[in-house]
Design an enzyme around this catalytic site. Structure first.
Site, PDB file in Angstrom:
ATOM      1  NE  ARG A   1      -8.078   6.405  20.722  1.00 46.89           N
ATOM      2  CZ  ARG A   1      -7.139   5.881  20.037  1.00 46.89           C
ATOM      3  NH1 ARG A   1      -6.706   5.286  19.825  1.00 46.89           N
ATOM      4  NH2 ARG A   1      -6.782   6.253  18.634  1.00 46.89           N
TER       5      ARG A   1
ATOM      6  N   GLY B   1     -11.402   1.672  12.341  1.00 46.28           N
ATOM      7  CA  GLY B   1     -11.351   2.370  13.680  1.00 46.28           C
ATOM      8  C   GLY B   1     -11.941   3.280  14.340  1.00 46.28           C
TER       9      GLY B   1
ATOM     10  CG  ASN C   1      -1.996   1.262   1.191  1.00 46.20           C
ATOM     11  OD1 ASN C   1      -1.445   2.322   0.455  1.00 46.20           O
ATOM     12  ND2 ASN C   1      -2.555   0.773   2.224  1.00 46.20           N
TER      13      ASN C   1
ATOM     14  NE  ARG D   1     -10.953  13.229   2.646  1.00 44.92           N
ATOM     15  CZ  ARG D   1     -10.175  11.086   2.378  1.00 44.92           C
ATOM     16  NH1 ARG D   1     -11.338  10.937   3.082  1.00 44.92           N
ATOM     17  NH2 ARG D   1      -8.998  11.191   2.415  1.00 44.92           N
TER      18      ARG D   1
ATOM     19  NE  ARG E   1      -6.187   1.838  -0.456  1.00 40.33           N
ATOM     20  CZ  ARG E   1      -5.796   2.802   0.399  1.00 40.33           C
ATOM     21  NH1 ARG E   1      -5.266   3.335   0.879  1.00 40.33           N
ATOM     22  NH2 ARG E   1      -6.992   3.427   1.082  1.00 40.33           N
TER      23      ARG E   1
ATOM     24  CG  HIS F   1     -12.957   4.035   3.014  1.00 35.99           C
ATOM     25  ND1 HIS F   1     -13.721   4.079   3.134  1.00 35.99           N
ATOM     26  CD2 HIS F   1     -11.804   3.921   3.159  1.00 35.99           C
ATOM     27  CE1 HIS F   1     -13.447   5.528   4.009  1.00 35.99           C
ATOM     28  NE2 HIS F   1     -11.999   5.035   3.693  1.00 35.99           N
TER      29      HIS F   1
ATOM     30  CD  GLU G   1      -8.762  -1.183   4.066  1.00 31.33           C
ATOM     31  OE1 GLU G   1      -8.481  -0.521   5.086  1.00 31.33           O
ATOM     32  OE2 GLU G   1      -9.377  -0.523   3.366  1.00 31.33           O
TER      33      GLU G   1
HETATM   34  P1  AMP Z   1      -9.085   4.395  10.674  1.00 36.72           P
HETATM   35  O1  AMP Z   1      -8.400   5.094   9.495  1.00 36.72           O
HETATM   36  O2  AMP Z   1      -9.629   2.818  10.270  1.00 36.72           O
HETATM   37  O3  AMP Z   1      -7.580   3.287  11.441  1.00 36.72           O
HETATM   38  O4  AMP Z   1      -9.659   4.286  12.206  1.00 36.72           O
HETATM   39  C1  AMP Z   1      -8.685   6.055  13.108  1.00 36.72           C
HETATM   40  C2  AMP Z   1      -9.898   6.472  14.025  1.00 36.72           C
HETATM   41  O5  AMP Z   1     -10.443   5.418  15.018  1.00 36.72           O
HETATM   42  C3  AMP Z   1      -8.889   7.069  15.143  1.00 36.72           C
HETATM   43  O6  AMP Z   1      -8.674   8.246  14.154  1.00 36.72           O
HETATM   44  C4  AMP Z   1      -9.708   6.988  16.332  1.00 36.72           C
HETATM   45  O7  AMP Z   1     -10.935   8.192  16.147  1.00 36.72           O
HETATM   46  C5  AMP Z   1     -10.979   6.094  16.347  1.00 36.72           C
HETATM   47  N1  AMP Z   1     -10.103   5.072  16.826  1.00 36.72           N
HETATM   48  C6  AMP Z   1      -9.535   4.046  17.321  1.00 36.72           C
HETATM   49  N2  AMP Z   1      -9.025   3.796  18.537  1.00 36.72           N
HETATM   50  C7  AMP Z   1     -10.692   4.099  18.824  1.00 36.72           C
HETATM   51  C8  AMP Z   1     -11.003   3.819  20.086  1.00 36.72           C
HETATM   52  N3  AMP Z   1     -10.638   2.700  21.359  1.00 36.72           N
HETATM   53  N4  AMP Z   1     -12.559   4.182  20.517  1.00 36.72           N
HETATM   54  C9  AMP Z   1     -12.444   4.832  18.890  1.00 36.72           C
HETATM   55  N5  AMP Z   1     -12.217   5.379  18.781  1.00 36.72           N
HETATM   56  C10 AMP Z   1     -10.787   4.583  18.016  1.00 36.72           C
END
Ligand code: AMP
Length: 405
Positions: free
Chosen positions: A286, A332, A11, A243, A93, A182, A386
């Site tokens: 979080r 996330g 990626n 965004r 990717r 996605h 992914e």
């Molecule tokens: P991703 O782009 O899928 O890696 O998601 C990243 C985002 O997931 C981060 O910016 C957080 O906002 C959210 N995230 C990750 N871990 C947690 C958690 N334990 N509780 C709430 N939000 C989380």
């Protein structure tokens, strides 16, 4: 000799390369890693072999070529070098495949030229993806390089969902339409949700909510995408980390004419300084939840706007699908933030949608149901993968067994 079973997934971003080497006999990871800050003095490579200690390298890594060579050296130290006869293919990717790439595709010169032709609609991503492919080709010219497109899963959208209601000639002249992104995640999660329900993907209608820093929703009917929230670019749709998502396009003219901003400044504003970070200064859910629990009003408003938009998409896709068998949360935020899942479905009991408080609160690694026993619509948490999906599609293609989407 038996046929090779390993797939390297790459990626390639503008200044980073993430990679995983998988053994497709059991989908296990043999090594995972990341090269960051390529082109800077402070580049970093972190490499973790299965069952082993992570290794790090610092110093300047000048470009993608140097990055991939460093990755190859690390893999070789674990006896997993790119020259191994066990390596079946490299899966890449690629963010934008336009209308033409509906499936994973073995890369040749014509494919490279088409990915290049799509740069105007994916100026940040496709150049980096191309560099990754060309570098991998130079290291193993004999090996199939497979492009797996983020847009491919969405190419089944009907014209009614894919077209913007603007002048058709103008739209076509500039290839303006809704492509969606996605897609690898939406494909994997919708299929895994069907498996969780013990059904074939062709039997189920699923609303997939991919809520990460970038976020998108999709409506999947019988295994095929019929609508998704991202459009020409990933800017459309849900409120995201940075965004804005959906907005009256006239905001842009207003910012130009009245606010005196340039197109580039507005691009940066809407892509990097909007969404949750624009609303409350934080894009990590979080941190936002922690602030909400302390009574911080800006964080609360940001959370409410995020949930309001999410709920609108759930309702819209319910209507698009007519019958919904499952709603799946992933990425996330979707996988980890129980309060987001609870709030997004609150008050939708009339639609058969509900979250069981105890199930929702349980943390877990695998795909799981969080709806109450006997609920009309299943609500699931499905960790996305992914890299596995790219490896699966790549391996299926080079093995001649078709792809799984
Ligand atoms: P991703 O782009 O899928 O890696 O998601 C990243 C985002 O997931 C981060 O910016 C957080 O906002 C959210 N995230 C990750 N871990 C947690 C958690 N334990 N509780 C709430 N939000 C989380």
């Amino acid at each position: 000799m038996s046929s090779p079973t390993r797939v390297l997934v790459l990626n390639s971003g503008s200044s980073s390369v993430k990679y995983q080497l998988l053994d497709m006999r059991d989908s296990s990871r043999l090594a995972v890693g990341l090269v960051e800050r390529i082109g800077e003095q402070t580049s970093r490579l972190k490499h973790t072999p299965a069952g082993g200690e992570s290794r790090e390298r610092g110093g300047a890594i000048a470009d993608h070529d140097a990055a991939l060579k460093a990755v190859a050296e690390e893999l070789a130290k674990d006896g997993l070098g790119l020259d191994s006869p066990e390596l079946a293919a490299i899966g890449h990717r690629v963010v934008h495949g336009g209308k033409s790439f509906t499936e994973p595709t073995v890369v040749d010169d014509a494919v490279l030229a088409e990915i290049e032709r799509l740069i105007p609609v994916a100026p940040l991503h496709n150049p980096a993806n191309l560099t990754g492919i060309r570098t991998a080709q130079s290291l193993r010219p004999d090996l199939p390089q497979v492009a797996v497109f983020d847009t491919a899963f969405h190419t089944t959208m009907p014209e009614s969902a894919a077209r913007y209601a603007i002048d058709v000639e103008t739209a076509d002249a500039h290839r303006i339409r809704r492509y969606g992104f996605h897609g690898t995640s939406h494909a994997y999660v919708s299929r895994t949700t069907a498996e969780l329900l013990g059904k074939d993907p062709s039997e189920v209608n699923v609303i997939v909510l991919h809520l990460g820093n970038g976020a998108s929703a999709s409506a999947v009917r019988g295994g095929h995408c019929v609508d998704t929230s991202m459009g020409l670019t990933p800017l459309e749709g849900l409120v995201m980390g940075t965004r804005s998502g959906d907005m009256d396009p006239a905001v842009i003219f207003h910012l130009m004419r009245v606010g005196g901003m340039s197109a580039d400044e507005i691009d940066t504003l809407l892509n990097k300084k909007s969404g949750l970070i624009g609303l409350c200064g934080d894009n990590d859910m979080r941190e936002i939840r922690r602030r909400v629990d302390e009574g911080d009003e800006r964080a609360e408003l940001a959370f409410d706007i995020y949930i309001h938009r999410l709920k609108k998409y759930i309702g819209a896709y319910y209507a698009v699908l007519g019958r919904v068998d499952a709603v799946a949360f992933t990425a996330g935020v979707g996988e980890n933030a129980a309060p987001v899942r609870e709030a997004a479905l609150a008050g939708l009991e009339e639609l058969g949608l509900a979250v069981d408080g105890e199930r929702n609160a349980v943390r877990g690694d695998g795909a799981r149901l969080i709806s109450p026993e006997g609920a009309r619509v299943a609500v699931a948490v499905v960790p996305t993968d992914e890299e596995l999906e790219i490896a699966t599609q790549t391996y299926a293609l080079v093995n001649g067994s078709g792809n799984h989407t």
